[in-house]
Design a protein around this motif. Structure first.
Motif, PDB file in Angstrom:
ATOM      1  N   UNK A 181      38.410  43.760  35.502  1.00  0.00           N
ATOM      2  CA  UNK A 181      38.500  42.298  35.631  1.00  0.00           C
ATOM      3  C   UNK A 181      39.058  41.671  34.357  1.00  0.00           C
ATOM      4  N   UNK A 182      38.584  42.113  33.204  1.00  0.00           N
ATOM      5  CA  UNK A 182      39.079  41.573  31.926  1.00  0.00           C
ATOM      6  C   UNK A 182      40.572  41.883  31.778  1.00  0.00           C
ATOM      7  N   UNK A 183      40.975  43.107  32.069  1.00  0.00           N
ATOM      8  CA  UNK A 183      42.384  43.477  31.947  1.00  0.00           C
ATOM      9  C   UNK A 183      43.260  42.657  32.886  1.00  0.00           C
ATOM     10  N   UNK A 184      42.765  42.356  34.070  1.00  0.00           N
ATOM     11  CA  UNK A 184      43.517  41.570  35.058  1.00  0.00           C
ATOM     12  C   UNK A 184      43.795  40.160  34.550  1.00  0.00           C
ATOM     13  N   UNK A 185      42.895  39.625  33.712  1.00  0.00           N
ATOM     14  CA  UNK A 185      43.090  38.273  33.192  1.00  0.00           C
ATOM     15  C   UNK A 185      44.359  38.155  32.348  1.00  0.00           C
TER      16      UNK A 185
END
Length: 168
Positions: A73-77
């Protein structure tokens, strides 16, 4: 043996730093606060008659995540596919009413706290909010405290936020 007052102070500082990192969108640093074996979940709340139980539906969750899924999720941001986060919303995490209990394993503590999340988007006149209680277990590791489990109990039965893309 560490005094509970010292541990309470350390956990308070941990939770305040966590809120700062989340509000500053420093998500990679936030991930460093999480244990590799973290379980991060938010069960549903249902409105029930008192005789029918607490209203928490543990078998159903808004999310139940691991370090891997949180990292994803963090990487997708950082990608263009996180359109709900562009422009980035502004958040404030408020944490209060902290109660810390030492567990039999001296490396673990339970921390119960209340939270309020306020989120504003672009030029919207109103702010979204989510509030409730968090039940955390933290473990003392060589590089400091790590969050091992977080269970988030929202007070709302109907979540009025546009999405649950934020971290609590």
């Amino acid at each position: 043996m560490v005094l509970i007052a010292e541990v309470h102070f350390e956990i308070t500082q941990f939770l305040h730093r966590e809120a700062f990192l989340l509000d500053s969108r420093r998500f990679a640093e936030w991930l460093d606060l999480l244990a590799d074996d973290i379980v991060y979940r938010m069960p549903l709340r249902a409105t029930r008659e008192n005789r029918d139980g607490s209203g928490i539906v543990e078998a159903m969750t808004f999310f139940e995540e691991t370090k891997t899924s949180l990292t994803t999720r963090v990487n997708r941001l950082g990608t263009t596919s996180a359109w709900a986060e562009d422009p980035a919303p502004r958040t404030r995490h408020f944490v209060s009413n902290l109660i810390v209990e030492q567990m039999p394993d001296q490396q673990l503590v339970k921390a119960r706290s209340n939270f309020l999340l306020k989120r504003s988007r672009a030029a919207d006149l109103s702010a979204e909010e989510l509030f409730g209680e968090r039940m955390d277990v933290l473990r003392k590791e060589k590089d400091g405290w790590k969050l091992v489990t977080r269970t988030i109990y929202p007070d709302q039965t109907v979540i009025s936020m546009m999405n649950l893309s934020m971290f609590l």
